[in-house]
Design a protein around this motif. Structure first.
Motif, PDB file in Angstrom:
ATOM      1  N   ARG A  91       5.713  18.663   6.564  1.00 30.78           N
ATOM      2  CA  ARG A  91       5.373  20.017   6.030  1.00 30.78           C
ATOM      3  C   ARG A  91       6.425  21.009   6.211  1.00 30.78           C
ATOM      4  NH1 ARG A  91       1.652  23.887   4.461  1.00 30.78           N
ATOM      5  NH2 ARG A  91       0.171  22.539   3.929  1.00 30.78           N
ATOM      6  N   LEU A 137      -0.627  13.009   4.100  1.00 30.64           N
ATOM      7  CA  LEU A 137      -1.760  13.825   4.433  1.00 30.64           C
ATOM      8  C   LEU A 137      -2.940  13.239   4.135  1.00 30.64           C
ATOM      9  CD1 LEU A 137      -0.646  17.218   2.078  1.00 30.64           C
ATOM     10  CD2 LEU A 137      -0.097  16.614   4.787  1.00 30.64           C
ATOM     11  N   SER A 138      -2.827  11.815   4.289  1.00 36.20           N
ATOM     12  CA  SER A 138      -4.091  10.950   4.287  1.00 36.20           C
ATOM     13  C   SER A 138      -4.795  10.829   5.310  1.00 36.20           C
ATOM     14  CB  SER A 138      -3.674   9.541   3.727  1.00 36.20           C
ATOM     15  OG  SER A 138      -2.984   8.965   4.881  1.00 36.20           O
ATOM     16  N   GLY A 139      -4.150  11.353   6.444  1.00 30.91           N
ATOM     17  CA  GLY A 139      -5.082  11.489   7.777  1.00 30.91           C
ATOM     18  C   GLY A 139      -5.064   9.924   8.354  1.00 30.91           C
ATOM     19  N   ASP A 176      -2.058  12.495  -0.228  1.00 34.19           N
ATOM     20  CA  ASP A 176      -3.363  12.026   0.666  1.00 34.19           C
ATOM     21  C   ASP A 176      -3.866  10.680  -0.001  1.00 34.19           C
ATOM     22  OD1 ASP A 176      -4.304  13.239  -1.796  1.00 34.19           O
ATOM     23  OD2 ASP A 176      -6.054  14.301  -0.927  1.00 34.19           O
ATOM     24  N   LEU A 185       0.916  -1.114  -0.041  1.00 30.71           N
ATOM     25  CA  LEU A 185      -0.062  -0.185   0.157  1.00 30.71           C
ATOM     26  C   LEU A 185       0.924   1.319   0.031  1.00 30.71           C
ATOM     27  CD1 LEU A 185      -2.605  -0.733   2.898  1.00 30.71           C
ATOM     28  CD2 LEU A 185      -3.061  -0.857   0.725  1.00 30.71           C
ATOM     29  N   PRO A 197      -0.101  22.231  -0.466  1.00 32.88           N
ATOM     30  CA  PRO A 197      -0.031  20.808  -0.574  1.00 32.88           C
ATOM     31  C   PRO A 197      -0.678  20.254  -2.033  1.00 32.88           C
ATOM     32  CG  PRO A 197      -1.470  21.268   1.184  1.00 32.88           C
ATOM     33  CD  PRO A 197      -1.094  22.427   0.622  1.00 32.88           C
ATOM     34  N   ILE A 219      -4.586   6.876  -0.240  1.00 32.64           N
ATOM     35  CA  ILE A 219      -4.421   5.729   0.423  1.00 32.64           C
ATOM     36  C   ILE A 219      -4.721   4.490  -0.683  1.00 32.64           C
ATOM     37  CG2 ILE A 219      -5.332   4.169   2.327  1.00 32.64           C
ATOM     38  CD1 ILE A 219      -7.014   6.833   3.000  1.00 32.64           C
ATOM     39  N   ILE A 220      -3.518   3.927  -1.249  1.00 33.05           N
ATOM     40  CA  ILE A 220      -3.777   3.279  -2.480  1.00 33.05           C
ATOM     41  C   ILE A 220      -3.260   1.868  -2.394  1.00 33.05           C
ATOM     42  CG2 ILE A 220      -2.811   3.217  -5.019  1.00 33.05           C
ATOM     43  CD1 ILE A 220      -4.268   5.881  -4.265  1.00 33.05           C
TER      44      ILE A 220
END
Lengths: 239, 114
Positions: free
Chosen positions: B86, B36-38, B104, B31, B100, B106-107
């Motif tokens: 950052r 920045l995906s949280g 972000d 993955l 940005p 989520i792959i």
């Protein structure tokens, strides 16, 4: 295909042979299923002429109070509907219903955020409420949580993040995703500024540092200070 | 703890892929999770360890998480820089407002299955 081991050989063979490992390239977001439903929600909003606003904040930052005052101010001019998200109870929906607009409560039963599928379901439930099939503006009040809701697109047009004065000015720096993914940052309960150490300029600067495109406003739904800027914003997004 | 919902989405995708490719066992899952995906990567791993043990397809699967950097573009001079954290300012013009780009995601990148 063999039903026992799933290989391509006929069914009648022993299962001691090795199945060769294979690398499968996928390159798909884990949010793909959510995002596909979010895109359907957005198409549905647009077909119905609805502007949808997703409200994200910590518990107790004043989302429901801001909605109550917004409904009081705009009722009769703009047809408003609300989808409420909470882990348990329909208390927020009762407060909104008392203002005479269509509302549905989605209880997540423990989940910390609303997802696009819940909004799809909520939209159909809302259509069964009196007046819920003809709306101009839909507020989605997310589960009180500044972290998880930021990851899930609901198909909304605008995302609003709220922080109340008692929470302190450090929330943008501590919870960046909600501020990066929103269009508007609303500082609420500014009538309490005399009692708390909340430098408004510092909170604004931190939020703009994360997201220079963010529109920032500060208001008190109870005293009415700064409230007109919020109404102006809503009227602007509906044009 | 929305990481649990994301793990559930991952396991659903793995089940679909296994069915499509006639596979019975997942060996590795790779993955990309952006800064920045949280997503808290430890929480994601924790959720995966618990939920992947519930079925034979993923019981022995190993999770490999890659954390690619995000790109930040300076609002004043347009300079781009890549970083996992950052940056405070633009190295070219010292501007502090940086926009940005990406980071972000989520792959689910690839799956090794047999």
């Amino acid at each position: 295909m063999c039903d026992s081991c799933g290989c391509d050989l006929p069914t009648d063979h022993d299962h001691n042979h090795e199945h060769a490992p294979e690398i499968i390239k996928v390159h798909q977001s884990l949010l793909a299923a959510n995002d596909a439903i979010a895109a359907e929600n957005k198409a549905h909003f647009e077909a119905m002429g609805i502007v949808a606003i997703n409200m994200i904040s910590s518990p107790g930052s004043g989302k429901t109070t801001l909605l109550e005052k917004t409904i009081e101010r705009l009722k009769g001019k703009i047809r408003i509907g609300v989808i409420e998200g909470d882990i348990e109870t329909d208390r927020d929906a009762q407060r909104i219903r008392a203002k005479g607009v269509p509302v549905v409560q989605m209880t997540t039963g423990g989940a910390c955020h609303l997802d696009a599928a819940q909004i799809h379901k909520g939209l159909h439930l809302l259509e069964k409420e009196p007046g819920g099939d003809k709306l101009d503006l839909l507020f989605i009040e997310n589960v009180g949580n500044l972290v998880c809701p930021a990851t899930f697109d609901l198909g909304e047009h605008q995302r609003v993040v709220l922080v109340s004065v008692p929470e302190g000015p450090d929330k943008p720096a501590k919870y960046p995703k909600a501020f990066i993914s929103s269009q508007i940052f609303v500082i609420t309960k500014i009538d309490l500024l005399p009692y708390f150490d909340f430098p408004v300029a510092e909170a604004k600067a931190d939020a703009l540092h994360l997201n220079p495109r963010l529109q920032v406003m500060a208001l008190s739904a109870t005293s009415g200070e700064g409230f007109e800027a919020w109404i102006d914003y809503l009227e602007a997004v509906m044009r | 703890m929305h990481e649990m919902s994301l793990v559930q989405a991952l396991l659903a995708q793995l089940a679909t892929l296994a069915a499509e490719h006639n596979k019975k066992r997942v060996i590795t899952v790779t993955l990309d999770i952006g800064p920045l995906s949280g997503v808290v990567i430890d929480s994601f791993q924790f959720g995966f360890d618990i939920l992947s043990a519930e079925n034979s397809l993923t019981r022995e699967a190993k999770l490999i998480i890659i954390n690619p950097p995000a790109t930040y573009q300076c609002i004043r001079c347009g300079h781009r820089q890549s970083s996992l954290v950052r940056p405070d300012h633009c190295p070219e013009c010292d501007e502090t407002l940086l926009i940005p780009e990406g980071g972000d995601g989520i792959i689910l990148n690839q799956v090794e299955m047999e």
